[in-house]
Structure formats: C-alpha cells, structure tokens
Design a protein around this motif. Structure first.
Motif, PDB file in Angstrom:
ATOM      1  N   ILE A  34      -5.603  12.849   5.194  1.00 55.30           N
ATOM      2  CA  ILE A  34      -4.712  11.875   4.564  1.00 55.30           C
ATOM      3  C   ILE A  34      -5.302  10.490   4.754  1.00 55.30           C
ATOM      4  CG2 ILE A  34      -3.192  11.940   6.623  1.00 55.30           C
ATOM      5  CD1 ILE A  34      -0.862  11.134   4.678  1.00 55.30           C
ATOM      6  N   VAL A  35      -5.467   9.761   3.625  1.00 57.90           N
ATOM      7  CA  VAL A  35      -6.069   8.428   3.672  1.00 57.90           C
ATOM      8  C   VAL A  35      -5.099   7.422   3.066  1.00 57.90           C
ATOM      9  CG1 VAL A  35      -8.403   9.370   3.508  1.00 57.90           C
ATOM     10  CG2 VAL A  35      -7.239   8.641   1.417  1.00 57.90           C
ATOM     11  N   ASP A  36      -5.243   6.165   3.462  1.00 60.12           N
ATOM     12  CA  ASP A  36      -4.378   5.104   2.935  1.00 60.12           C
ATOM     13  C   ASP A  36      -5.175   3.813   2.900  1.00 60.12           C
ATOM     14  OD1 ASP A  36      -1.121   4.724   2.560  1.00 60.12           O
ATOM     15  OD2 ASP A  36      -2.129   2.879   3.148  1.00 60.12           O
ATOM     16  N   ASN A  37      -4.893   2.988   1.874  1.00 64.94           N
ATOM     17  CA  ASN A  37      -5.676   1.750   1.728  1.00 64.94           C
ATOM     18  C   ASN A  37      -5.143   0.600   2.575  1.00 64.94           C
ATOM     19  OD1 ASN A  37      -3.363   1.099   0.353  1.00 64.94           O
ATOM     20  ND2 ASN A  37      -4.338   0.703  -1.615  1.00 64.94           N
ATOM     21  N   ARG A  38      -3.995   0.801   3.245  1.00 69.30           N
ATOM     22  CA  ARG A  38      -3.444  -0.274   4.081  1.00 69.30           C
ATOM     23  C   ARG A  38      -3.936  -0.119   5.518  1.00 69.30           C
ATOM     24  NH1 ARG A  38       2.645   1.283   2.944  1.00 69.30           N
ATOM     25  NH2 ARG A  38       1.629   3.245   3.437  1.00 69.30           N
ATOM     26  N   PRO A  39      -4.284  -1.236   6.178  1.00 72.22           N
ATOM     27  CA  PRO A  39      -4.741  -1.132   7.573  1.00 72.22           C
ATOM     28  C   PRO A  39      -3.644  -0.615   8.501  1.00 72.22           C
ATOM     29  CG  PRO A  39      -5.126  -3.353   6.689  1.00 72.22           C
ATOM     30  CD  PRO A  39      -4.330  -2.610   5.676  1.00 72.22           C
ATOM     31  N   ILE A  40      -2.378  -0.954   8.165  1.00 75.29           N
ATOM     32  CA  ILE A  40      -1.233  -0.472   8.952  1.00 75.29           C
ATOM     33  C   ILE A  40      -0.153  -0.017   7.966  1.00 75.29           C
ATOM     34  CG2 ILE A  40      -1.632  -1.933  10.977  1.00 75.29           C
ATOM     35  CD1 ILE A  40       0.593  -3.797   9.857  1.00 75.29           C
ATOM     36  N   GLY A  41       0.862   0.678   8.484  1.00 73.79           N
ATOM     37  CA  GLY A  41       1.967   1.130   7.628  1.00 73.79           C
ATOM     38  C   GLY A  41       2.896  -0.010   7.249  1.00 73.79           C
ATOM     39  N   VAL A  42       4.039   0.336   6.689  1.00 73.36           N
ATOM     40  CA  VAL A  42       5.020  -0.669   6.243  1.00 73.36           C
ATOM     41  C   VAL A  42       5.647  -1.336   7.470  1.00 73.36           C
ATOM     42  CG1 VAL A  42       7.238  -0.965   5.080  1.00 73.36           C
ATOM     43  CG2 VAL A  42       5.560   0.620   4.144  1.00 73.36           C
ATOM     44  N   PRO A  43       5.516  -2.676   7.615  1.00 71.51           N
ATOM     45  CA  PRO A  43       6.087  -3.312   8.802  1.00 71.51           C
ATOM     46  C   PRO A  43       7.598  -3.519   8.707  1.00 71.51           C
ATOM     47  CG  PRO A  43       4.894  -4.930   7.476  1.00 71.51           C
ATOM     48  CD  PRO A  43       4.747  -3.610   6.782  1.00 71.51           C
ATOM     49  N   ALA A  44       8.102  -3.853   7.493  1.00 67.38           N
ATOM     50  CA  ALA A  44       9.543  -4.131   7.331  1.00 67.38           C
ATOM     51  C   ALA A  44       9.933  -3.862   5.899  1.00 67.38           C
ATOM     52  CB  ALA A  44       9.850  -5.583   7.693  1.00 67.38           C
ATOM     53  N   GLY A  45      11.256  -3.735   5.695  1.00 71.12           N
ATOM     54  CA  GLY A  45      11.780  -3.589   4.334  1.00 71.12           C
ATOM     55  C   GLY A  45      11.506  -2.229   3.737  1.00 71.12           C
ATOM     56  N   GLN A  46      11.391  -2.206   2.400  1.00 72.55           N
ATOM     57  CA  GLN A  46      11.187  -0.988   1.617  1.00 72.55           C
ATOM     58  C   GLN A  46      12.426  -0.090   1.691  1.00 72.55           C
ATOM     59  OE1 GLN A  46       8.472  -1.005  -0.290  1.00 72.55           O
ATOM     60  NE2 GLN A  46       7.765  -2.871   0.665  1.00 72.55           N
ATOM     61  N   ALA A  47      12.216   1.224   1.546  1.00 71.52           N
ATOM     62  CA  ALA A  47      13.347   2.156   1.485  1.00 71.52           C
ATOM     63  C   ALA A  47      14.009   2.288   2.861  1.00 71.52           C
ATOM     64  CB  ALA A  47      12.853   3.513   1.008  1.00 71.52           C
ATOM     65  N   ASP A  48      15.274   2.698   2.858  1.00 71.67           N
ATOM     66  CA  ASP A  48      15.948   2.811   4.159  1.00 71.67           C
ATOM     67  C   ASP A  48      17.023   3.893   4.217  1.00 71.67           C
ATOM     68  OD1 ASP A  48      17.882   1.719   2.537  1.00 71.67           O
ATOM     69  OD2 ASP A  48      18.501   0.156   3.950  1.00 71.67           O
ATOM     70  N   GLY A  49      17.273   4.610   3.123  1.00 73.64           N
ATOM     71  CA  GLY A  49      18.384   5.558   3.104  1.00 73.64           C
ATOM     72  C   GLY A  49      17.916   6.997   3.051  1.00 73.64           C
ATOM     73  N   ILE A  50      18.494   7.853   3.901  1.00 69.47           N
ATOM     74  CA  ILE A  50      18.172   9.275   3.896  1.00 69.47           C
ATOM     75  C   ILE A  50      19.425  10.039   3.475  1.00 69.47           C
ATOM     76  CG2 ILE A  50      17.235  11.206   5.224  1.00 69.47           C
ATOM     77  CD1 ILE A  50      16.123   9.206   7.199  1.00 69.47           C
ATOM     78  N   GLN A  51      19.324  10.749   2.362  1.00 72.87           N
ATOM     79  CA  GLN A  51      20.459  11.461   1.795  1.00 72.87           C
ATOM     80  C   GLN A  51      20.731  12.770   2.548  1.00 72.87           C
ATOM     81  OE1 GLN A  51      22.364  10.242  -0.464  1.00 72.87           O
ATOM     82  NE2 GLN A  51      21.181   8.659  -1.485  1.00 72.87           N
ATOM     83  N   PRO A  52      21.965  13.312   2.397  1.00 75.67           N
ATOM     84  CA  PRO A  52      22.321  14.551   3.128  1.00 75.67           C
ATOM     85  C   PRO A  52      21.331  15.701   2.958  1.00 75.67           C
ATOM     86  CG  PRO A  52      24.296  13.572   2.206  1.00 75.67           C
ATOM     87  CD  PRO A  52      23.142  12.738   1.706  1.00 75.67           C
ATOM     88  N   ARG A  53      20.834  15.939   1.745  1.00 78.86           N
ATOM     89  CA  ARG A  53      19.893  17.050   1.561  1.00 78.86           C
ATOM     90  C   ARG A  53      18.576  16.761   2.271  1.00 78.86           C
ATOM     91  NH1 ARG A  53      18.330  21.839   2.236  1.00 78.86           N
ATOM     92  NH2 ARG A  53      16.390  22.350   1.152  1.00 78.86           N
TER      93      ARG A  53
END
Length: 608
Positions: A34-53
């Motif tokens: 698994i590769v990613d172009n960002r040096p680090i992951g998401v520091p803040a913000g973005q998605a935040d909700g996990i649904q029941p399923r």
C-alpha cells in the motif's frame, strides 16, 4: 538502474478505503503493498461519521472496540425550524438511526485520523506499513487475453515515483502487479489514467464546515441537529470529547470573490463561519469558540464513475468512484464498504479457489449501490439546503416533509438496507424458506445460546470477515425423526460430489478453509445434547447453537419465528465472507447449493 518488483495486489491510496483493503488482505495472508503520496496521514478534519452497518463490518475484523470506546455516539436527532419570534425553535426529536435491525442503533463520530490509526496499528502489529511518500506516474494493463484470464500472471505494470526532498528528482520503481486497487480519492490519478468519467452533477449549494469546542447556550449541542432557519440551514454533529462539527449553509456573498465570481477560500475563516452560525442560531448565542480544530468549504456534487474496474485487473474504490455531500455521513462508509466487498474476492481468486470471473461482481454490486447512494443524497441535500416553509414562503420545506424523508431514508443512510441484486453470488430461488432473512442483504443480528455451555452469543460475532463462507444450518426441533433427517443430510454432504467436499480447500498458513459450519437447533437448551449433532456439522463444541433464551431469560430466543423458518424442516443459509446472505436452501435442494458454489468456485485438486 530502475528497481523492479512484483506483488499480488498494489493498493494506491491510504485513506479509509485503501486501509480497509490492506487490513482485509493482510488478515487473509495476501501479498500486497500500500502506497500513498502524502508524507503523513490526515492530521485533522475530513470524514468523521461511522454508520451502524460500518460498525458491524469493523467489528467483523475485530476493529470496532476502540472506536466504540472513544467516539461520540449519536442516538437522537433534534429538528429546529423558524419560530414566531424571528429565530429558531425546536419542532421535534427522533431516533437518529431509523433501522430497526441495527446491532448498533447509533452512529459513531470520531476524527478520520483516529479511524485511519486503528487500521494502521492493526497493520503494524502484522509487520506492515504504508509506503510514503510515493506517487504513481504511469500504469499499463496487458492486452493479452490469455494473460488477463490467468490469475497467476502479472499483467499490470505501474511506475512508482519515490518522492525525495524537493530539490531532488524522484527515484523510480517499476512494479509488476496481478491486481491494482486505486483508492486515491476524489481526484483519483488511477481513475483519470484509466479514462473513466465521473457522471453526475454539481449543485449550487455552498457549505462551510468547522470542528471546534463550542461555547453556547443551545440545548441540543450534544445531539445531531437539523436546523432550518431563515438565515440558511445548519447540521450539528457532536464529536469525541467536547468537540462539535457544524455544517453551515453559506450565501454567495459569504464566500464569493465579487470580481472573479469564484469561491475565495481565503474568505472562509473560522471567524466567518462562527458569524454565520450566530445568525442561524438566534435566539441562542454562539460565543467565541474555546478551540478550533479545522474548517473548510465545499460545493455539493453527486457523481459516480462510469466504470469501477478495467479488465478485472485494476479497480477503483471509495471517493475515486463516487462523491456526494458529507451531511448524510456516507462518503467514508461507502468507501470502506467498497473494499470490504472487494478484498475477499481478490483473496479467493489469488488462492486459486475462485474463478477470476468472481471479480466482475465487485462493479456489479458496488456501482449500483453508489448510484442509489447519490440518488438518495441528491434528494436529501435538496431538502436540507432548501428554504424552510414559513408564512412568507408557503412553498418551502416543512418540518413534516423533512422528518418523513429523514425517517424513510434510515435503512439506506445507516447502511443496513444495502441490498445486492441476483448474480453468481446472490441466488434468491429459495427465499421462501426464510422469508425474513433477505438474500442479498447482510445477515440479521440475533442472539443464540451455545448448547455446550449455555453462553449467549451474537451470531454476528461468529461471522468474522476471514474469507470463509459461513453455512448456518437451521436443524430444527431435534426429535428422533428430525435427527434422522439431519444425519441423512450429513451423509449427503460427505459424498465426494457435494459442494462441501468439492470446494472445501483445507486451511493453509493464513488461508482459512472455504467453509465454516454453524448448526442452530430449535427447542429448549435443557433438552438438547450437542453431541447428537453429526460430526459433519459439529466441527467444534462452541459452534453448536440453539434458538432459546439464556439462563436469565432476557437474551435470545424467537429466531426461528422471526426469520420465518419451519422448525420441522432443515434450512441452510449461506453467509458470504462479507456478511451478506448469498443463498438459502432447504435440505432437499443440496443440488442448488452445488450449482451456486460451482458457478464461481474452483474444484479443489488433491495434491499427489
């Protein structure tokens, strides 16, 4: 000299979708990177909700516990509309999740970075890390039809750029992969390289979002709220700790550059968003926040990719193939469930246990779901962003109209109502054997009692996402006559021609056997001897269950009646590795099961 390497699966992108895929493949023992172009992951913000399923899915991988412990839980939704005093007033409250069969009847809210950390920690415990910062620069898929049909071949060539300090040219690596998963976000390089279009439309609704610790006298600040005011709409999402997220409808003058007519992100400050909130919340006060984590702006767009795979060798998942508004809390959930659907299929094809044609069901199932999702999102967003009904605006959105839509969409927005259509892995021929277990939907949660020690167990906890098909055998009331029928079925399944023998590859390394069998009796726990169940079905003492209450009389019972299963018959329920019901059949239709599994599994070869 350019470095070259080989890998079974290359995952591009380490957001929630890519990390879900990586974690599932790691658990299955698949060779991947698994590769990613960002040096680090998401520091803040973005998605935040996990649904029941999605909570149920994470639980099936053993990953739900830290999120249940640390996340905020949304159980209630409050609705506010314009009141007679020129401000807003509460017009009602309702359960936030309107999906009666949800095992977890609430949503969890927690930072995306925390969700990603759960996956990253799980991978780290298995000695796996995300390779960063690495970006793909070219991708080629072989045109050789024979090579494409051979799951042992490496028909995809990807050039990766290892990003070095800015004054240095990147180091290149050529990766030869059997399969590639593009989970690289809404601006997906993989999607664009494949030439897939994003079909749909962008609305005129502009929204600001801010994560902060509020100082307010608003009474429902710890509940989800849908606020329609004369100044615009707002959604409140309570977050972990004391944090809260506001989604605020913005007017053009709040965000547009008057000269260019374009959105000026510099105008969208935390102060500006709080100022909009003050007007929306009147007569309640919103003071200067104690702390601001993150803020941003977006325009709602609903789009679905024209295709989800190229030659069944390169797949796109998550935001790379569908985008929608964040207020219904679907983006990250749909993204993780994409790769939850794909990973077990890749694992079985790579093991040589399933035909490569199984991979066609990924696009078949997830593209239709994505289209249904944006259709729902378009309607929900329009209602949410529409002007409220007032005495001056009789054509506006009424509280009753919004509440009806909110409650009607519960099965869909919770993820509980996802329903896959008939295909090679969804066979509805014998639905009448268990009318309330919908073939193509996830297996319903239900507490049973273990016969051996009377311990209550949730059936979902016996359906881990471990790439195995679970065969729930409802053996009925174990009279002497019924035990005879059960014994005869066991003998039939022991024949070399039965699916259980033809396709049940033995466990090897991390690869589980193909089937896990769970017999479930009707009747009274005091009267059943688990040793009466034939060894074919009784693979372990802990696997024999009964549909009865536990010793307190409070947990379990009533499943046969709830599911519509006849306790005088034997009913077999096939639960796919992703937790969805693939088929149901009576004991008299073993040939239907043979045909079902024969349509996508490969007969095991005895080793010489």
């Amino acid at each position: 000299m350019v470095k070259e390497s080989r890998v079974d699966v290359l995952i591009i992108g380490a957001g929630p979708s890519g990390l879900m895929c990586a974690n599932a493949l790691a658990g299955a023992g698949v060779d991947f990177r698994i590769v990613d172009n960002r040096p680090i992951g998401v520091p803040a913000g973005q998605a935040d909700g996990i649904q029941p399923r999605t909570i149920e899915v994470l639980q099936s991988y053993g990953l739900a516990e830290p999120l249940l412990k640390d996340g905020a839980q949304m159980h209630l939704c409050a609705f506010y509309n314009p009141g007679p005093n020129g401000g807003i007033e509460r017009t009602g409250r309702a359960a936030d999740v309107t999906a009666p069969t949800a095992r977890y009847p609430f949503k969890i809210t927690i930072a995306q970075s925390t969700i990603e950390a759960v996956f990253i920690d799980s991978l780290k415990s298995q000695g796996i890390a995300v390779d960063r910062p690495i970006a793909p620069s070219s991708l080629e898929i072989s045109e050789d039809a024979e090579e494409l049909l051979n799951p042992l071949s490496y028909p995809v060539k990807v050039v990766l750029d290892h990003m070095l300090p800015s004054d240095t040219a990147p180091e290149q690596e050529i990766v030869h992969a059997k399969f590639v998963v593009g989970a690289d976000g809404a601006h997906s390089w993989v999607r664009k390289t494949l030439g897939f279009s994003m079909d749909g439309e962008q609305s005129d609704y502009i929204w600001g979002v801010i994560d902060f610790v509020p100082d307010t006298d608003f009474p429902d600040i710890r509940n989800r709220c849908a606020i329609h005011s004369s100044n615009g709409s707002c959604m409140i999402i309570p977050r972990e700790g004391d944090k809260v997220r506001f989604y605020l409808q913005m007017s053009d003058k709040d965000v547009m550059d008057p000269v260019t007519g374009r959105i000026d992100k510099a105008k969208v400050t935390a102060e500006r968003l709080i100022d909009v909130a003050r007007k929306t919340f009147y007569p309640y006060t919103v003071n200067e926040p104690k702390e601001v984590d993150w803020c941003s702006i977006y325009i709602i767009g609903q789009r679905v990719a024209s295709k989800f795979s190229a030659k069944d060798r390169v797949f796109i998942a998550g935001d790379a193939c569908h985008t929608h508004s964040p207020k219904a809390g679907q983006g990250m959930n749909a993204s993780m469930n994409d790769t939850h659907n794909l990973a077990w299929k890749l694992a079985q094809v790579l093991r040589g246990r399933a035909d490569i044609s199984l991979l066609k069901t990924y696009e078949l199932e997830r593209q239709k779901y994505a289209q249904d999702l944006i259709d729902f999102d378009r309607e929900f967003s329009a209602l949410f962003s529409g002007k409220p009904r007032t005495s001056d605006n009789e054509e506006g959105v009424s509280h009753e109209q919004f509440l009806t839509a909110f409650q009607a969409s519960g099965g869909f927005s919770s993820g509980i109502g996802v329903h896959y259509m008939p295909s090679a892995i969804v066979d509805t021929a014998h639905q009448a054997c268990a009318p309330s277990i919908a073939i193509g939907q996830r297996m319903l949660p239900q507490i049973f009692v273990r016969v051996a020690d009377a311990r209550p167990v949730e059936i979902h906890d016996m359906l881990p996402s471990d790439t195995r098909f679970k065969l729930l055998v409802f053996v009925g009331l174990l009279t002497s006559e019924q035990l005879g029928k059960v014994g005869r079925l066991a003998e039939e399944l022991e024949l070399p021609t039965s699916f259980l023998q033809k396709y049940n590859h033995p466990a090897e390394g991390k690869a589980q056997s193909m089937f896990d069998i769970i017999p479930i009796a009707a009747g009274n726990k005091d009267d059943v001897n688990y040793l009466d169940i034939p060894p074919t079905f009784r693979t372990h003492w802990s696997k024999v269950l009964i549909d009865d209450t536990d010793v307190t009389g409070r947990l379990g019972g009533g499943a046969y009646e709830r599911f519509g299963i006849d306790p005088k018959e034997i009913t077999m329920v096939v639960v796919r590795p992703d937790g969805y019901v693939g088929m149901i059949a009576p004991s008299t239709a073993v040939e239907s099961m043979d045909k079902y599994f024969g349509s996508f599994l490969i007969v095991r070869q005895e080793k010489p």
